[in-house]
Write a protein that holds these residues in place. Sequence first.
Motif, PDB file in Angstrom:
ATOM      1  N   PHE A   2       0.839  -1.187   0.000  1.00 46.08           N
ATOM      2  CA  PHE A   2       0.000   0.000   0.000  1.00 46.08           C
ATOM      3  C   PHE A   2       0.882   1.247   0.000  1.00 46.08           C
ATOM      4  N   CYS A   3       0.367   2.318  -0.597  1.00 41.01           N
ATOM      5  CA  CYS A   3       1.086   3.588  -0.602  1.00 41.01           C
ATOM      6  C   CYS A   3       1.220   4.097   0.829  1.00 41.01           C
ATOM      7  N   PRO A   4       2.414   4.502   1.238  1.00 42.80           N
ATOM      8  CA  PRO A   4       2.595   5.016   2.600  1.00 42.80           C
ATOM      9  C   PRO A   4       1.974   6.401   2.802  1.00 42.80           C
ATOM     10  N   ASN A   5       1.581   7.049   1.697  1.00 45.37           N
ATOM     11  CA  ASN A   5       1.014   8.392   1.797  1.00 45.37           C
ATOM     12  C   ASN A   5      -0.515   8.375   1.804  1.00 45.37           C
ATOM     13  N   CYS A   6      -1.128   7.705   0.798  1.00 49.59           N
ATOM     14  CA  CYS A   6      -2.592   7.766   0.673  1.00 49.59           C
ATOM     15  C   CYS A   6      -3.276   6.440   0.976  1.00 49.59           C
ATOM     16  N   GLY A   7      -2.504   5.358   1.079  1.00 48.61           N
ATOM     17  CA  GLY A   7      -3.078   4.064   1.420  1.00 48.61           C
ATOM     18  C   GLY A   7      -3.603   3.256   0.252  1.00 48.61           C
ATOM     19  N   ALA A   8      -3.447   3.751  -0.976  1.00 41.78           N
ATOM     20  CA  ALA A   8      -3.939   3.024  -2.148  1.00 41.78           C
ATOM     21  C   ALA A   8      -3.140   1.740  -2.348  1.00 41.78           C
ATOM     22  N   PRO A   9      -3.796   0.660  -2.790  1.00 48.11           N
ATOM     23  CA  PRO A   9      -3.040  -0.552  -3.117  1.00 48.11           C
ATOM     24  C   PRO A   9      -2.202  -0.308  -4.374  1.00 48.11           C
ATOM     25  N   ILE A  10      -0.941  -0.769  -4.351  1.00 47.68           N
ATOM     26  CA  ILE A  10      -0.032  -0.563  -5.473  1.00 47.68           C
ATOM     27  C   ILE A  10       0.810  -1.807  -5.698  1.00 47.68           C
ATOM     28  N   PRO A  11       1.223  -2.062  -6.954  1.00 43.96           N
ATOM     29  CA  PRO A  11       2.111  -3.195  -7.218  1.00 43.96           C
ATOM     30  C   PRO A  11       3.439  -3.018  -6.498  1.00 43.96           C
ATOM     31  N   ASP A  12       4.028  -4.118  -6.075  1.00 45.35           N
ATOM     32  CA  ASP A  12       5.274  -4.079  -5.305  1.00 45.35           C
ATOM     33  C   ASP A  12       6.428  -3.412  -6.053  1.00 45.35           C
ATOM     34  N   ASP A  13       6.428  -3.457  -7.406  1.00 42.08           N
ATOM     35  CA  ASP A  13       7.558  -2.911  -8.156  1.00 42.08           C
ATOM     36  C   ASP A  13       7.350  -1.467  -8.600  1.00 42.08           C
ATOM     37  N   SER A  14       6.296  -0.797  -8.136  1.00 39.74           N
ATOM     38  CA  SER A  14       6.005   0.576  -8.543  1.00 39.74           C
ATOM     39  C   SER A  14       7.038   1.550  -7.984  1.00 39.74           C
ATOM     40  N   CYS A  17       3.227   6.068  -6.548  1.00 39.57           N
ATOM     41  CA  CYS A  17       1.829   5.722  -6.349  1.00 39.57           C
ATOM     42  C   CYS A  17       1.044   6.281  -7.531  1.00 39.57           C
ATOM     43  N   GLU A  18       0.235   5.443  -8.173  1.00 39.77           N
ATOM     44  CA  GLU A  18      -0.535   5.888  -9.320  1.00 39.77           C
ATOM     45  C   GLU A  18      -1.716   6.749  -8.901  1.00 39.77           C
ATOM     46  N   ARG A  19      -2.039   6.772  -7.623  1.00 40.98           N
ATOM     47  CA  ARG A  19      -3.162   7.577  -7.141  1.00 40.98           C
ATOM     48  C   ARG A  19      -2.732   8.977  -6.718  1.00 40.98           C
ATOM     49  N   CYS A  20      -1.679   9.070  -5.908  1.00 40.12           N
ATOM     50  CA  CYS A  20      -1.294  10.386  -5.371  1.00 40.12           C
ATOM     51  C   CYS A  20       0.067  10.870  -5.839  1.00 40.12           C
ATOM     52  N   GLY A  21       0.854  10.001  -6.501  1.00 37.72           N
ATOM     53  CA  GLY A  21       2.142  10.418  -7.036  1.00 37.72           C
ATOM     54  C   GLY A  21       3.312  10.344  -6.083  1.00 37.72           C
ATOM     55  N   THR A  22       3.100   9.833  -4.878  1.00 30.80           N
ATOM     56  CA  THR A  22       4.190   9.751  -3.905  1.00 30.80           C
ATOM     57  C   THR A  22       5.304   8.849  -4.427  1.00 30.80           C
ATOM     58  N   PRO A  23       6.559   9.328  -4.422  1.00 27.02           N
ATOM     59  CA  PRO A  23       7.677   8.471  -4.813  1.00 27.02           C
ATOM     60  C   PRO A  23       7.803   7.308  -3.827  1.00 27.02           C
ATOM     61  N   LEU A  24       8.091   6.119  -4.351  1.00 28.53           N
ATOM     62  CA  LEU A  24       8.156   4.931  -3.504  1.00 28.53           C
ATOM     63  C   LEU A  24       9.552   4.345  -3.415  1.00 28.53           C
ATOM     64  N   GLN A  25      10.541   4.950  -4.060  1.00 26.55           N
ATOM     65  CA  GLN A  25      11.904   4.439  -3.983  1.00 26.55           C
ATOM     66  C   GLN A  25      12.381   4.513  -2.545  1.00 26.55           C
ATOM     67  N   ASN A  26      13.113   3.496  -2.151  1.00 28.72           N
ATOM     68  CA  ASN A  26      13.732   3.438  -0.824  1.00 28.72           C
ATOM     69  C   ASN A  26      12.719   3.536   0.316  1.00 28.72           C
TER      70      ASN A  26
END
Length: 155
Positions: A2-14, A17-26
């Motif tokens: 899940f996105c740590p910012n908005c909670g949307a479910p996201i693929p593990d390799d993203s 976040c496709e919903r809110c745009g939060t960078p997920l690297q690291n």
Amino acid sequence: MFCPNCGAPIPDDSLFCERCGTPLQNRAPVSEPAPEQPAAAGGPALPGWTAETDRGTIADFSFSQVGPLLGLIAAGEWQFLTLTPPELIEGSRYMQVCSDDHDALHVELCMARGTAGFEIYGANGVSVHDASVMLGVYLNRHLPKLPQGREWELI
């Protein structure tokens, strides 16, 4: 995950976040959705990607720049944003967003066709929000679908 910012479910390799745009690297995956919050500012640059506008090339382009740029394009203040990946994405050479003169956006995908060159598919009347989501999908190295069950048109 899940996105740590908005909670949307996201693929593990993203990467975003496709919903809110939060960078997920690291970032470590979050097991439960977090409460909805506004998208974080900043974000990592996208190495190898080229981002061009009618005002020139954007150095160190990151997803956090997408929303503001799309707003400028929809308002007619800027003309276009073209994102070119470091390598083809499912056969796509680039994705471009420009104004359709109705406070909405025109989105195009350029698809490589081997030795036959390329074909361009487009759609008019795309909202800034939907175009932002589509660019997030593209930056995660997948071809975006159009919202509301619409289909791409060969142009």
